[in-house]
Design an enzyme around this catalytic site. Structure first.
Site, PDB file in Angstrom:
ATOM      1  N   CYS A 255      -2.276   4.394  -2.672  1.00 11.37           N
ATOM      2  CA  CYS A 255      -0.736   2.954  -2.298  1.00 11.37           C
ATOM      3  C   CYS A 255      -1.567   1.629  -2.166  1.00 11.37           C
ATOM      4  CB  CYS A 255       0.529   3.504  -2.294  1.00 11.37           C
ATOM      5  SG  CYS A 255       1.042   5.659  -3.362  1.00 11.37           S
TER       6      CYS A 255
ATOM      7  N   CYS B  19      14.000   6.105  -2.415  1.00 16.89           N
ATOM      8  CA  CYS B  19      12.645   6.284  -2.579  1.00 16.89           C
ATOM      9  C   CYS B  19      12.503   5.088  -3.054  1.00 16.89           C
ATOM     10  CB  CYS B  19      11.908   7.382  -3.688  1.00 16.89           C
ATOM     11  SG  CYS B  19      12.975   9.485  -3.196  1.00 16.89           S
ATOM     12  N   SER B  20      11.389   4.812  -3.312  1.00 19.34           N
ATOM     13  CA  SER B  20      10.998   3.668  -3.932  1.00 19.34           C
ATOM     14  C   SER B  20      11.734   3.841  -5.661  1.00 19.34           C
ATOM     15  CB  SER B  20       9.180   2.784  -4.215  1.00 19.34           C
ATOM     16  OG  SER B  20       8.621   4.148  -4.156  1.00 19.34           O
TER      17      SER B  20
ATOM     18  N   LYS C   3      11.457  -0.759  -3.188  1.00 21.00           N
ATOM     19  CA  LYS C   3      12.765   0.379  -3.032  1.00 21.00           C
ATOM     20  C   LYS C   3      13.325  -0.117  -4.709  1.00 21.00           C
ATOM     21  CE  LYS C   3      16.223   2.733  -2.942  1.00 21.00           C
ATOM     22  NZ  LYS C   3      16.151   2.809  -3.995  1.00 21.00           N
TER      23      LYS C   3
ATOM     24  N   HIS D  74       7.826   0.592  -7.455  1.00 18.14           N
ATOM     25  CA  HIS D  74       6.102   0.592  -7.073  1.00 18.14           C
ATOM     26  C   HIS D  74       5.337   1.163  -8.079  1.00 18.14           C
ATOM     27  CE1 HIS D  74       2.907   1.830  -3.955  1.00 18.14           C
ATOM     28  NE2 HIS D  74       4.135   2.450  -3.861  1.00 18.14           N
TER      29      HIS D  74
END
Lengths: 471, 419
Positions: B86, B209-210, B335, B339
């Protein structure tokens, strides 16, 4: 050829059972009602978890022996529910037990194979494992009368029991059978087969009692795939009902059943006692054993009674899901990948034996074992150390609610092995929500998943249990 | 082992960033072209032909440099595809920076892209080489949720304390994202909404979670001494550290899941290069890798913004919100901004770029002069970590050596030992 005289081995003091162990899975099913208004059924069955199969249960039970067969010895895996056709499943047990490559590993199949494997171990000094996972259709009359369990016996000296006499009678009959690829047995009218089985068993029992020169044994243990035959024989042979009492809590556990019931008898039998073990299925086999002086020390792991006492109930819905009998919507997530044969083989020390590498330079244990120490970076290598029998304490825990396993959630833990080493593993045989940092766990060999027709076996961690009944 | 400052310092003179969205009607190619067009259009007089070399970061939306050269129909240009979990977008940036700093090229472009929504899966998936089947099949939230019980245990937090902290992080980042047109999620969320969301891993729910989204970002880099030829408002790379972890945290005992040692090390390098000695007071704003709410909590301590064990109190005190002492993830973060893996590192740079140039509008941090960008990939115990410090102003030491006539081969800074 019913009139053929069965093969018999003369009683020799050198033939016996050196060690024994039984494995009853953690879960018990005692209610299989689809309709909650229906009357509550009688009986209970032992239930292997979704990640258990005959291979994993054989590994678990044989580990309890703490002993291996001789280098030129024999390992047998008796089952009616092998995870593989064609491929020998006993080789997986062999690898997970870290047996010498010169030990022959052999699958035994069919209902009769449980006692046959025990008989072979007696006569060869081999290691006999029997493990079974019994399936019926939901709602079958015998759904709670079939169960999952395993037993292991190491032949050799007669510490646990000495063979006094044996007799066997092969008799072809259509009693319980299953076509390849099918999941549940077909059963002929049990009144017909009960007659045949009782007759065959009566014959072999007469032979062993005559050979031993006794009228009746001290303890009678009867195992049969046919419940009616078992009941008749227990009554006729004057059993005390202990075998039936275990069976009522586990169900008939297939190839494991004679071993499970014998183990339960040995758990409480006094040295010198004569135990008659009868297996009536596809014919009949009888063994007359004299309980050895070292029988208590010869038991590996907890007694059958203790295992039965510590079980936890599993709901019917969960049981059905575990067996794939209830197709439950899983997460939108790809199946876990199938392992590949070359990496499996290259890393068998890790995958099957759970070995780490203890660094020669700094003593830290690296998992999986590799050429470079994860702590100090030394490339000088180290010694392989087995981690599978050691306790490990949870460092952190995660509950996965998007699991592809047949569960609402599963836990994964990172745990540090006492004496060094770190394991990252699935937790099993535990409510995931109850796990906490600091909990003490132990490795257990399980089937993680099956993808592309490959069963992926590896070690999980389950709560550490202390025996409460001796050893 | 040395991790020196580069011989030449580097500036960003142009950037582009697509909105992060469920771009059902756009391919990875389309998104790259859009980000690159915005990036080039922002530099008057510059055309794509003027860019000497390119980097494209993608985790799984393309293979090779042709991921970029084909959609842009670049002719005769070198393009390098990079992948670093990532932190892929940051990796593209890092290598592009080295390329101009070395003098090999004068103008380079770093791009990143990810097209996640063409898969039917809600989370991240990856294709791994054939293996022995002994690895836990982690979901990303499950692997990062290991931080939560470990942090609680280490610092004695009650479940409710932890929950409030994680909720505050989610609420804050959504509030920031609500001020950002380009963010995937542009609505504020309530604490109740966060805590009511379905739980998916340990204490984490969906709202911890993103956002999984599609997007692309791009940056044009030049040597700092050339920056003002392209724009009046460049921003300057003041320090940069990168660590690819040894995986010790999963392979040997000791690591306790309350920190990312790789981040601490990378930050040490970046801070030393940038002359940052007290990040808690010197950094104006930070873009950090809030892939999951506990990640942001732990990062506040790893980056030196909060004392160990105090991060949760600082979060609850509002220190990291807009208007707080050190605003974090002012653009919404992973968030709320989303992403798309290969784009994320450059998206963080884009917010630093926007803030340091004073163009952040409603979410502008007053007098922003130093921005931190922190990007990571992998999982706690085994990760890769990138940290950069970006400045509104050029490092005075570089500026002095440049004015003294030094052009090449000059030692321009301290030799920072990586921790």
């Amino acid at each position: 050829m019913p009139d053929q005289v069965p093969d018999q081995v003369p009683s020799r003091t050198s033939i016996g059972l050196a060690a024994y162990a039984a494995y009853v899975p953690l879960h018990v099913l005692d209610d299989n009602r689809l309709d909650p208004d229906a009357p509550r059924p009688r009986g209970a069955r032992a239930v292997a978890a979704y990640d258990e199969d005959p291979v994993t249960m054989a590994v678990e039970v044989a580990r309890r022996l703490g002993r291996a067969p001789a280098e030129d010895g024999l390992l047998t895996l008796a089952t009616t529910s092998s995870p593989y056709d064609a491929k020998t499943a006993a080789t997986i047990v062999h690898e997970a037990l870290a047996l010498e490559p010169s030990v022959t590993s052999l699958d035994l199949r069919g209902h009769r194979s449980g006692l046959s494997g025990l008989d072979l171990a007696l006569r060869t000094g081999g290691l006999a494992t029997a493990a079974d996972l019994r399936m019926t259709r939901p709602g079958a009359p015998d759904e709670l009368a079939q169960g999952d369990a395993a037993a292991a016996f190491l032949g050799g000296d007669a510490r646990a029991a000495e063979l006094v006499a044996r007799a066997t009678r092969t008799e072809e009959m259509l009693e319980r059978w299953r076509l390849p690829g099918e999941r549940v047995d077909r059963v002929w009218d049990e009144r017909f087969t009960a007659d045949l089985l009782v007759r065959a068993a009566t014959d072999v029992v007469g032979q062993v009692l005559a050979e031993a020169g006794i009228e009746r044994p001290d303890v009678v243990v009867v195992s049969s795939s046919n419940a009616r035959a078992a009941a008749t024989l227990r009554k006729r042979l004057g059993g005390d009902g202990a075998d039936a009492a275990v069976e009522a809590q586990t169900g008939f556990t297939g190839a494991a059943h004679p071993g499970l019931l014998l183990a339960s008898a040995l758990d409480v039998a006094e040295p010198g006692t004569l135990v008659l073990l009868v297996s009536a299925t596809d014919g009949a086999d009888a063994l007359l054993l004299r309980v050895g002086e070292g029988v208590r020390a010869a038991r590996g792991g907890p007694s059958v009674a203790e295992q039965l006492a510590r079980r936890v109930p599993v709901s019917y819905a969960r049981y059905l899901r575990w067996r794939g009998l209830l197709d439950v919507q899983g997460p939108a997530r790809p199946a876990a990948p199938a392992p590949a044969a070359p990496p499996i083989h290259r890393r068998r020390d890790w995958k099957y034996r759970l070995e780490g590498m203890r660094c020669d330079a700094c003593s830290a244990v690296t998992t999986p074992p590799g050429p470079v120490c994860a702590r100090c970076g030394s490339v000088e290598g180290g010694k392989h150390v087995s981690l599978r029998d050691l306790p490990a304490r949870i460092v952190s825990v995660a509950q996965d609610r998007l699991t592809t396993m047949p569960e609402r959630e599963v836990a994964m833990v990172v745990a540090d092995v006492e004496g060094g080493g770190r394991l990252t593993a699935y937790a099993t045989d535990v409510d995931p929500a109850t796990l906490a940092v600091g909990d003490r766990m132990r490795p257990t060999f399980r089937r993680l998943w099956t993808t592309d027709a490959v069963h992926n076996y590896f070690w999980k961690l389950r709560p550490w249990e202390d025996h409460t009944d001796g050893e | 082992m040395a991790s020196r400052r580069m011989t030449h310092d580097v500036a960003i003179v142009g950037m582009g960033c697509t909105p992060f969205r469920d771009h059902w009607d756009r391919s990875a190619d389309d998104l790259l072209v859009e980000a690159v067009r915005e990036c080039v259009a922002g530099v008057p007089g510059l055309s794509l032909d003027d860019v000497d070399a390119f980097w494209v970061g993608t985790q799984g939306s393309g293979m090779s440099g042709q991921t970029l050269s084909r959609p842009l129909r670049l002719r005769g240009k070198p393009v390098t595809r990079v992948e670093n979990y990532c932190a892929t977008g940051s990796e593209a940036f890092r290598n592009a920076a080295f390329a101009v700093a070395s003098g090999a090229y004068d103008v380079v472009m770093a791009t990143g892209v990810e097209k996640l929504k063409d898969s039917s899966f809600s989370g991240l998936t990856a294709v791994w080489p054939p293996a022995d089947g002994t690895d836990v099949d982690w979901t990303a939230p499950a692997s990062f949720s290991l931080l939560a019980p470990a942090y609680q245990q280490a610092y004695g937090l009650e479940d409710a304390d932890l929950r409030s902290t994680l909720t505050a992080i989610a609420v804050k980042n959504h509030a920031h994202g609500a001020l950002n047109e380009r963010a995937q999620f542009r609505s504020p969320v309530t604490a109740e909404a966060v805590e009511r969301a379905p739980r998916i891993a340990g204490p984490l729910g969906v709202m911890d979670c993103s956002g999984v989204s599609d997007g692309s970002a791009a940056a044009i880099l030049v040597r700092a001494e050339d920056a003002y030829r392209y724009t009046d408002t460049p921003i300057f790379l003041r320090g940069m550290g990168f660590v690819s972890g040894s995986g010790e945290g999963l392979a040997a005992d000791e690591y306790d899941f309350t920190t990312f040692p790789e981040v601490v090390q990378a930050a040490g390098v970046a801070y030393e290069q940038a002359g940052v000695t007290d990040p808690a007071t010197q950094i104006s704003l930070a873009e950090v890798h809030d892939c999951f709410t506990p990640t942001e909590l732990v990062l506040m301590e790893d980056l030196g913004f909060s004392e160990r064990g105090q991060g949760w109190r600082d979060v609850l005190d509002g220190r990291y919100g807009l208007g707080g002492g050190l605003p974090v993830n002012t653009d919404g973060g992973l968030k709320s901004f989303g992403h798309p893996i290969g784009a994320t590192g450059l998206r963080m740079m884009f917010e630093a770029w926007t803030q340091l140039r004073g163009e952040a509008g409603d979410r502008q941090v007053p007098d922003a002069s130093l921005a931190l960008v922190q990007n990571l990939g992998g999982q706690p115990g085994s990760c890769v970590a990138f940290v950069a410090v970006l400045g509104r102003d050029r490092d005075p030491e570089y500026a002095e050596s440049a004015s003294a006539g030094a052009t090449t081969g000059t030692s321009t800074g301290d030799e920072g030992e990586a921790a």
